[in-house]
Design an enzyme around this catalytic site. Structure first.
Site, short mmCIF file in Angstrom:
data_model
loop_
_atom_site.label_atom_id
_atom_site.label_comp_id
_atom_site.label_asym_id
_atom_site.label_seq_id
_atom_site.Cartn_x
_atom_site.Cartn_y
_atom_site.Cartn_z
N HIS A 37 3.56 -1.03 -13.37
CA HIS A 37 4.08 -0.60 -12.08
C HIS A 37 3.82 0.88 -11.81
O HIS A 37 3.88 1.71 -12.69
CB HIS A 37 5.59 -0.87 -12.00
CG HIS A 37 6.38 -0.16 -13.08
ND1 HIS A 37 6.89 1.10 -12.92
CD2 HIS A 37 6.71 -0.55 -14.33
CE1 HIS A 37 7.52 1.47 -14.02
NE2 HIS A 37 7.43 0.48 -14.90
N ASP A 38 3.46 1.16 -10.56
CA ASP A 38 3.33 2.52 -10.04
C ASP A 38 2.16 3.31 -10.63
O ASP A 38 2.07 4.52 -10.44
CB ASP A 38 4.64 3.32 -10.24
CG ASP A 38 5.83 2.63 -9.60
OD1 ASP A 38 5.83 2.49 -8.37
OD2 ASP A 38 6.74 2.19 -10.34
N GLY A 77 3.89 2.35 -17.07
CA GLY A 77 4.23 2.69 -15.69
C GLY A 77 4.00 4.16 -15.35
O GLY A 77 4.12 5.05 -16.19
#
Length: 269
Positions: free
Chosen positions: A123-124, A141
């Site tokens: 994520h991200d 992440g």
């Protein structure tokens, strides 16, 4: 959906947007908020879900999972996104997760990237163009990967780490600190082992430009004074060199961050 092919065993949810030339192979599934660009191909058994956009001419191989919820205990179901660029190759069993509220709500992968089998983008993450993740590379992440970065197999990158453009990470490395542009890092934990000379030559960098960059590298990592003072000195001494200024800007932007250093230079920081 002109010229779109969907295999009879595939499942495409109502609401998915399929551009001309899309091919969806056997037993693949596409979620209701997915957008597939022109000529995207899901070979077979691929899953694309979430608020995910796939750029044109990207090819996704069997058992890849693209756009399913982040593997982050803080994720609360927010409507985050995943954006994959054009002409990417996503090989077998790759996993890519969308963003979270704590990281800007979007994961991005640039154009012309190759993600080999079993690679993971969490994520991200923000991944640049022409990036190669070899087999079993894992990006935690919030990592930021510049353009033209290469990874050998079985590498791990800690969350929030930055890796500058044209860097190379050797196989079996664990990266827990920022890697400068044009650098080469290897080991567990990864240390700088010089510049990515082979990569720079392959990318067409001139010999003279590489020579200047090597001089700046020695000044920054093996000169007198603190690391910060050496960065400032290199900024002045090589004020007209764009490659050196890339390195200087990267390090100044991360003044309070940890950097991968050469083993013999660690005591000088």
């Amino acid at each position: 959906m002109t010229d779109v092919f969907v295999h009879p065993t595939a499942i495409v949810a109502e609401g998915a947007l399929l551009s001309p030339g899309v091919k969806i192979g056997p037993y693949s599934t596409v979620g209701p908020e997915v957008v597939l660009g022109e000529n995207v191909e899901l070979v077979s058994h691929a899953v694309v879900d979430g608020r995910t956009t796939i750029g044109r001419d990207t090819k996704i191989y069997p058992f890849a999972s693209v756009g399913n919820p982040p593997q982050d205990l803080k994720y609360g179901g927010e409507l985050s996104r995943l954006e994959v660029g054009e002409r990417c190759t996503i090989r077998e069993s790759v996993t890519i997760n969308p963003g979270t509220e704590g990281g800007g709500m979007v994961t991005r992968i640039g154009n012309d990237c190759l993600l080999m089998a079993c690679a993971h983008v969490a994520h991200d993450c923000q991944v640049g163009n022409n990036v190669v993740l070899a087999n079993y590379v894992g990006l935690a992440g919030h990592t930021i990967i510049g353009d033209h970065v290469g990874f050998g197999g079985l590498c791990g990158v800690r969350q929030f780490v930055r890796i500058g453009s044209y860097a190379f990470i050797g196989a079996h490395s664990m990266v827990d600190a920022d890697v400068i542009p044009y650098g080469m890092a290897v080991g567990n934990r990864a240390k700088l082992s010089g510049l990515n000379l082979v990569g720079l030559k392959r990318r067409g960098f001139e010999r003279d430009a590489i020579h200047v960059l090597r001089g700046a590298y020695r000044k920054v990592f093996f000169g007198e004074g603190t690391l910060r003072s050496r960065v400032d000195a290199a900024a002045t001494a090589f004020a007209d060199d764009p490659l050196v200024q890339d390195v200087v800007s990267f390090m100044r932007d991360g003044r309070d961050r940890a950097f991968c250093l050469p083993r013999s230079a660690e005591d000088d920081v």
